[in-house]
Design a protein around this motif. Structure first.
Motif, PDB file in Angstrom:
ATOM      1  N   HIS A 179       0.830  -1.208   0.000  1.00  0.00           N
ATOM      2  CA  HIS A 179       0.000   0.000   0.000  1.00  0.00           C
ATOM      3  C   HIS A 179       0.864   1.258   0.000  1.00  0.00           C
ATOM      4  O   HIS A 179       0.476   2.279  -0.562  1.00  0.00           O
ATOM      5  N   PHE A 180       2.042   1.170   0.607  1.00  0.00           N
ATOM      6  CA  PHE A 180       2.961   2.315   0.589  1.00  0.00           C
ATOM      7  C   PHE A 180       3.647   2.453  -0.769  1.00  0.00           C
ATOM      8  O   PHE A 180       3.750   3.549  -1.328  1.00  0.00           O
ATOM      9  N   GLY A 181       4.147   1.346  -1.312  1.00  0.00           N
ATOM     10  CA  GLY A 181       4.995   1.406  -2.507  1.00  0.00           C
ATOM     11  C   GLY A 181       4.256   1.553  -3.821  1.00  0.00           C
ATOM     12  O   GLY A 181       4.768   2.191  -4.757  1.00  0.00           O
ATOM     13  N   VAL A 182       3.062   0.982  -3.921  1.00  0.00           N
ATOM     14  CA  VAL A 182       2.305   1.047  -5.172  1.00  0.00           C
ATOM     15  C   VAL A 182       1.846   2.486  -5.403  1.00  0.00           C
ATOM     16  O   VAL A 182       1.314   3.144  -4.514  1.00  0.00           O
ATOM     17  N   GLY A 183       2.090   2.972  -6.609  1.00  0.00           N
ATOM     18  CA  GLY A 183       1.777   4.359  -6.928  1.00  0.00           C
ATOM     19  C   GLY A 183       2.950   5.286  -6.729  1.00  0.00           C
ATOM     20  O   GLY A 183       2.898   6.463  -7.088  1.00  0.00           O
ATOM     21  N   ARG A 184       4.044   4.752  -6.158  1.00  0.00           N
ATOM     22  CA  ARG A 184       5.279   5.507  -6.005  1.00  0.00           C
ATOM     23  C   ARG A 184       6.359   4.844  -6.849  1.00  0.00           C
ATOM     24  O   ARG A 184       6.194   3.735  -7.354  1.00  0.00           O
ATOM     25  N   ASP A 185       7.506   5.509  -6.972  1.00  0.00           N
ATOM     26  CA  ASP A 185       8.591   4.960  -7.779  1.00  0.00           C
ATOM     27  C   ASP A 185       9.115   3.643  -7.229  1.00  0.00           C
ATOM     28  O   ASP A 185       9.691   2.839  -7.967  1.00  0.00           O
ATOM     29  N   ALA A 186       8.944   3.420  -5.945  1.00  0.00           N
ATOM     30  CA  ALA A 186       9.458   2.198  -5.311  1.00  0.00           C
ATOM     31  C   ALA A 186       8.974   0.937  -6.007  1.00  0.00           C
ATOM     32  O   ALA A 186       9.715  -0.037  -6.145  1.00  0.00           O
ATOM     33  N   LEU A 187       7.716   0.931  -6.461  1.00  0.00           N
ATOM     34  CA  LEU A 187       7.143  -0.246  -7.125  1.00  0.00           C
ATOM     35  C   LEU A 187       6.574   0.121  -8.493  1.00  0.00           C
ATOM     36  O   LEU A 187       5.636  -0.512  -8.969  1.00  0.00           O
ATOM     37  N   LYS A 188       7.163   1.098  -9.111  1.00  0.00           N
ATOM     38  CA  LYS A 188       6.708   1.544 -10.427  1.00  0.00           C
ATOM     39  C   LYS A 188       6.990   0.487 -11.487  1.00  0.00           C
ATOM     40  O   LYS A 188       7.992  -0.221 -11.431  1.00  0.00           O
ATOM     41  N   TYR A 189       6.089   0.381 -12.476  1.00  0.00           N
ATOM     42  CA  TYR A 189       6.259  -0.584 -13.568  1.00  0.00           C
ATOM     43  C   TYR A 189       7.607  -0.395 -14.244  1.00  0.00           C
ATOM     44  O   TYR A 189       8.002   0.719 -14.617  1.00  0.00           O
ATOM     45  N   ASP A 190       8.337  -1.494 -14.403  1.00  0.00           N
ATOM     46  CA  ASP A 190       9.663  -1.478 -15.020  1.00  0.00           C
ATOM     47  C   ASP A 190       9.627  -2.399 -16.232  1.00  0.00           C
ATOM     48  O   ASP A 190       9.739  -3.618 -16.089  1.00  0.00           O
ATOM     49  N   PRO A 191       9.450  -1.847 -17.442  1.00  0.00           N
ATOM     50  CA  PRO A 191       9.282  -2.697 -18.625  1.00  0.00           C
ATOM     51  C   PRO A 191      10.552  -3.485 -18.946  1.00  0.00           C
ATOM     52  O   PRO A 191      11.660  -3.043 -18.633  1.00  0.00           O
ATOM     53  N   PRO A 192      10.397  -4.656 -19.558  1.00  0.00           N
ATOM     54  CA  PRO A 192      11.576  -5.407 -20.000  1.00  0.00           C
ATOM     55  C   PRO A 192      12.357  -4.604 -21.032  1.00  0.00           C
ATOM     56  O   PRO A 192      11.800  -3.715 -21.688  1.00  0.00           O
ATOM     57  N   ALA A 193      13.622  -4.921 -21.182  1.00  0.00           N
ATOM     58  CA  ALA A 193      14.504  -4.133 -22.048  1.00  0.00           C
ATOM     59  C   ALA A 193      13.965  -4.000 -23.457  1.00  0.00           C
ATOM     60  O   ALA A 193      14.038  -2.920 -24.070  1.00  0.00           O
ATOM     61  N   GLU A 194      13.361  -5.060 -23.987  1.00  0.00           N
ATOM     62  CA  GLU A 194      12.887  -5.021 -25.370  1.00  0.00           C
ATOM     63  C   GLU A 194      11.679  -4.115 -25.544  1.00  0.00           C
ATOM     64  O   GLU A 194      11.316  -3.740 -26.659  1.00  0.00           O
ATOM     65  N   ASP A 195      11.029  -3.744 -24.416  1.00  0.00           N
ATOM     66  CA  ASP A 195       9.838  -2.897 -24.500  1.00  0.00           C
ATOM     67  C   ASP A 195      10.104  -1.462 -24.067  1.00  0.00           C
ATOM     68  O   ASP A 195       9.180  -0.650 -23.982  1.00  0.00           O
ATOM     69  N   GLU A 196      11.362  -1.106 -23.791  1.00  0.00           N
ATOM     70  CA  GLU A 196      11.659   0.199 -23.223  1.00  0.00           C
ATOM     71  C   GLU A 196      11.284   1.346 -24.147  1.00  0.00           C
ATOM     72  O   GLU A 196      11.024   2.460 -23.708  1.00  0.00           O
ATOM     73  N   ASP A 197      11.276   1.093 -25.457  1.00  0.00           N
ATOM     74  CA  ASP A 197      10.961   2.164 -26.402  1.00  0.00           C
ATOM     75  C   ASP A 197       9.465   2.291 -26.666  1.00  0.00           C
ATOM     76  O   ASP A 197       9.029   3.185 -27.378  1.00  0.00           O
ATOM     77  N   GLU A 198       8.680   1.369 -26.105  1.00  0.00           N
ATOM     78  CA  GLU A 198       7.237   1.417 -26.305  1.00  0.00           C
ATOM     79  C   GLU A 198       6.628   2.497 -25.414  1.00  0.00           C
ATOM     80  O   GLU A 198       7.104   2.747 -24.298  1.00  0.00           O
ATOM     81  N   PRO A 199       5.583   3.183 -25.862  1.00  0.00           N
ATOM     82  CA  PRO A 199       4.942   4.201 -25.026  1.00  0.00           C
ATOM     83  C   PRO A 199       4.352   3.589 -23.763  1.00  0.00           C
ATOM     84  O   PRO A 199       3.706   2.551 -23.821  1.00  0.00           O
ATOM     85  N   MET A 200       4.585   4.261 -22.632  1.00  0.00           N
ATOM     86  CA  MET A 200       4.136   3.735 -21.345  1.00  0.00           C
ATOM     87  C   MET A 200       2.889   4.460 -20.827  1.00  0.00           C
ATOM     88  O   MET A 200       2.431   4.218 -19.720  1.00  0.00           O
ATOM     89  N   ASP A 201       2.339   5.367 -21.639  1.00  0.00           N
ATOM     90  CA  ASP A 201       1.219   6.178 -21.179  1.00  0.00           C
ATOM     91  C   ASP A 201       0.020   5.345 -20.748  1.00  0.00           C
ATOM     92  O   ASP A 201      -0.712   5.712 -19.826  1.00  0.00           O
ATOM     93  N   ASP A 202      -0.209   4.226 -21.431  1.00  0.00           N
ATOM     94  CA  ASP A 202      -1.385   3.413 -21.150  1.00  0.00           C
ATOM     95  C   ASP A 202      -1.128   2.319 -20.116  1.00  0.00           C
ATOM     96  O   ASP A 202      -2.013   1.533 -19.810  1.00  0.00           O
ATOM     97  N   VAL A 203       0.091   2.249 -19.603  1.00  0.00           N
ATOM     98  CA  VAL A 203       0.449   1.183 -18.666  1.00  0.00           C
ATOM     99  C   VAL A 203       0.486   1.734 -17.245  1.00  0.00           C
ATOM    100  O   VAL A 203       1.314   2.567 -16.914  1.00  0.00           O
ATOM    101  N   GLN A 204      -0.431   1.254 -16.424  1.00  0.00           N
ATOM    102  CA  GLN A 204      -0.446   1.654 -15.022  1.00  0.00           C
ATOM    103  C   GLN A 204       0.192   0.597 -14.141  1.00  0.00           C
ATOM    104  O   GLN A 204       0.507   0.855 -12.986  1.00  0.00           O
TER     105      GLN A 204
END
Length: 275
Positions: A179-204
């Motif tokens: 509950h503390f980490g979700v929504g903060r950088d601590a547990l922010k979505y970290d895409p795999p290397a092959e997806d790093e160039d994909e837009p992240m706007d739609d990914v929560q």
């Protein structure tokens, strides 16, 4: 006055206090800038020993439950459950337990106390309050530090002689950490290397609803304990989760319990995904 308060908290000289306060105006901003610039206070071993002796068990050589309660009161923590600030207070205390190498809940050794507070550059209650604020900011924004404190908690909270963590205990700490980490950088979505160039706007990624699902799932299981592997891998799973259980790779090296959770989630909560 403000200059004296800056010096009491940081251990800095009057000259340093004037420089930072002239530049940043506000006391809290000036203190943060001092530490961000690598400011060191040269915390006093004798002052820390005096504080330790104030709180330690009169019949022993450690601070135990009674001394801890007084210490937390002096730091400004609310002892009344109705007044507590929830996950933030818990996470600050777990961060402090890591920094001071607390062996178990509510216990502090003299070596851990002195070494830990010296590393945090403070030897006064005011300085310790400031350090806790910095620790909270660090664990909310730094995934590596979040993981370090989270992993330390497994050992810290485990019953003596046990290799696993009691499930009820794990659930309480998961509730606080997630509950503390979700929504903060601590547990922010970290895409795999092959997806790093994909837009992240739609990914929560992982949301509060997913946390509630995980807790519901674990409560319903028959397990009485949580393994170290499951405990340590959960944050990795959370940070890799893009919001769609159908994208889960069950051939990856996740603990079986996480794979089983995904199967359960797709069956029981088919409509839940990040949008």
């Amino acid at each position: 006055d403000t200059f004296s308060e800056f010096c009491n908290i940081t251990g800095a000289s009057q000259k340093e206090a004037k420089r930072y306060l002239d530049k940043h105006k506000r006391l809290d901003v000036a203190i943060d800038a001092f530490y961000q610039d690598g400011g060191k206070s040269g915390a006093s071993t004798s002052k820390l020993t005096e504080l330790f002796d104030k709180y330690k068990d009169p019949d022993g050589d450690t601070i135990t439950t009674q001394g801890t309660m007084q210490f937390l009161t002096d730091l400004g923590f609310k002892q009344d459950e109705n007044e507590q600030e929830g996950e933030e207070d818990t996470i600050k205390l777990l961060s402090l337990a890591y920094e001071l190498k607390s062996p178990t809940l509510g216990e502090w050794t003299k070596k851990g106390w002195v070494d830990g507070w010296k590393n945090l550059c403070c030897d006064t209650i005011d300085g310790m309050k400031s350090a806790l604020t910095r620790l909270e900011a660090k664990i909310s924004s730094d995934p590596s530090y979040f993981r370090t404190v989270y992993n330390y908690t497994f050992t810290f909270a485990r019953s003596e002689g046990q290799r696993s963590l009691a499930k009820d205990t794990a659930l309480e700490y998961w509730k606080s950490f997630l509950h503390f980490g979700v929504g903060r950088d601590a547990l922010k979505y970290d895409p795999p290397a092959e997806d790093e160039d994909e837009p992240m706007d739609d990914v929560q990624g992982w949301t509060k609803e997913h946390t509630d699902m995980w807790l519901e799932y674990m409560r319903a299981r028959d397990d009485v304990a949580v393994s170290k592997d499951t405990w340590q891998m959960l944050p990795d799973f959370i940070r890799s989760f893009d919001g769609d259980f159908n994208e889960h790779d069950d051939q990856a090296a996740w603990p079986t319990i996480i794979d089983q959770f995904v199967v359960w989630a797709k069956k029981e909560k088919p409509g839940l995904r990040s949008t």
